[in-house]
Motif scaffolding. Structure first.
Motif, PDB file in Angstrom:
ATOM      1  N   GLU A  29      49.938  42.779  37.749  1.00  0.00           N
ATOM      2  CA  GLU A  29      49.937  42.582  39.202  1.00  0.00           C
ATOM      3  C   GLU A  29      51.209  43.131  39.839  1.00  0.00           C
ATOM      4  OE1 GLU A  29      47.418  41.344  41.216  1.00  0.00           O
ATOM      5  OE2 GLU A  29      46.239  41.518  39.393  1.00  0.00           O
ATOM      6  N   GLU A  32      50.719  46.852  39.988  1.00  0.00           N
ATOM      7  CA  GLU A  32      49.702  47.224  40.971  1.00  0.00           C
ATOM      8  C   GLU A  32      50.189  47.045  42.412  1.00  0.00           C
ATOM      9  OE1 GLU A  32      45.500  45.411  42.455  1.00  0.00           O
ATOM     10  OE2 GLU A  32      45.724  45.663  40.292  1.00  0.00           O
ATOM     11  N   LYS A  33      50.864  45.931  42.670  1.00  0.00           N
ATOM     12  CA  LYS A  33      51.248  45.607  44.052  1.00  0.00           C
ATOM     13  C   LYS A  33      52.646  46.083  44.424  1.00  0.00           C
ATOM     14  CE  LYS A  33      47.749  42.280  44.709  1.00  0.00           C
ATOM     15  NZ  LYS A  33      47.268  41.993  43.395  1.00  0.00           N
ATOM     16  N   GLY A  34      53.459  46.433  43.434  1.00  0.00           N
ATOM     17  CA  GLY A  34      54.813  46.901  43.713  1.00  0.00           C
ATOM     18  C   GLY A  34      55.731  45.806  44.240  1.00  0.00           C
ATOM     19  N   LYS A  35      55.416  44.566  43.928  1.00  0.00           N
ATOM     20  CA  LYS A  35      56.233  43.435  44.350  1.00  0.00           C
ATOM     21  C   LYS A  35      56.562  42.586  43.129  1.00  0.00           C
ATOM     22  CE  LYS A  35      54.303  43.212  48.950  1.00  0.00           C
ATOM     23  NZ  LYS A  35      53.693  42.379  49.965  1.00  0.00           N
ATOM     24  N   PRO A  64      52.367  38.388  42.579  1.00  0.00           N
ATOM     25  CA  PRO A  64      52.559  38.937  43.919  1.00  0.00           C
ATOM     26  C   PRO A  64      51.233  39.067  44.662  1.00  0.00           C
ATOM     27  CG  PRO A  64      52.888  40.634  42.262  1.00  0.00           C
ATOM     28  CD  PRO A  64      52.715  39.336  41.538  1.00  0.00           C
ATOM     29  N   LYS A  65      51.278  38.728  45.906  1.00  0.00           N
ATOM     30  CA  LYS A  65      50.075  38.803  46.731  1.00  0.00           C
ATOM     31  C   LYS A  65      50.204  39.961  47.710  1.00  0.00           C
ATOM     32  CE  LYS A  65      49.033  33.841  46.690  1.00  0.00           C
ATOM     33  NZ  LYS A  65      49.096  33.703  45.332  1.00  0.00           N
ATOM     34  N   GLU A  66      49.076  40.568  48.019  1.00  0.00           N
ATOM     35  CA  GLU A  66      49.074  41.618  49.024  1.00  0.00           C
ATOM     36  C   GLU A  66      49.155  40.979  50.400  1.00  0.00           C
ATOM     37  OE1 GLU A  66      46.225  44.787  48.849  1.00  0.00           O
ATOM     38  OE2 GLU A  66      46.008  44.514  46.698  1.00  0.00           O
ATOM     39  N   THR A  67      49.953  41.590  51.253  1.00  0.00           N
ATOM     40  CA  THR A  67      50.030  41.088  52.621  1.00  0.00           C
ATOM     41  C   THR A  67      49.170  41.984  53.501  1.00  0.00           C
ATOM     42  OG1 THR A  67      52.027  42.386  52.961  1.00  0.00           O
ATOM     43  CG2 THR A  67      52.324  40.093  52.357  1.00  0.00           C
ATOM     44  N   ILE A  68      48.417  41.371  54.360  1.00  0.00           N
ATOM     45  CA  ILE A  68      47.532  42.106  55.250  1.00  0.00           C
ATOM     46  C   ILE A  68      48.268  42.510  56.519  1.00  0.00           C
ATOM     47  CG2 ILE A  68      45.417  41.947  56.625  1.00  0.00           C
ATOM     48  CD1 ILE A  68      44.361  40.049  54.439  1.00  0.00           C
TER      49      ILE A  68
END
Length: 105
Positions: A29, A32-35, A64-68
């Motif tokens: 993750e 994938e998310k770069g966080k 890490p979660k994607e921010t919209i």
């Protein structure tokens, strides 16, 4: 017994397997998310008689979660709209002019 030995022997290796699996998820993750993410092992010990302890293990992670992102909406008579009520549409005149030309041609 060393810390590494405890990890290996805790529930016949189940703790190490859980850590290994969770680490792969967090790493994937993060890539994938770069966080950033994290993996935490908490070992809680409490007395169990005079010469023994009971150990509880907890594996947790922060993936890490994607921010919209935010969006602005205007409220018109209780309804949401993306158009600001007091502002003219930039392209409204241009579109009307092009329609007039097509209809007149």
């Amino acid at each position: 017994m060393s810390f590494i030995s405890v990890l290996k022997e805790y529930r016949k290796g189940a703790l190490l397997a859980a850590l290994d699996e969770e680490l792969l998820i967090v790493a994937s993750e993060v890539e994938e998310k770069g966080k950033s993410g994290s993996l935490t092992l908490t070992l809680s010990l409490k007395p169990n008689g005079q010469e023994a302890v009971t150990m509880a293990a907890k594996v947790s992670s922060k993936i890490p979660k994607e921010t919209i992102g935010d969006a602005i909406y205007f409220v018109q008579a209780g309804n949401l709209s993306r158009s600001q009520p007091d502002q003219l549409d930039m392209l409204e005149d241009e579109v009307a002019t092009q329609r007039s030309k097509k209809e007149g041609a």
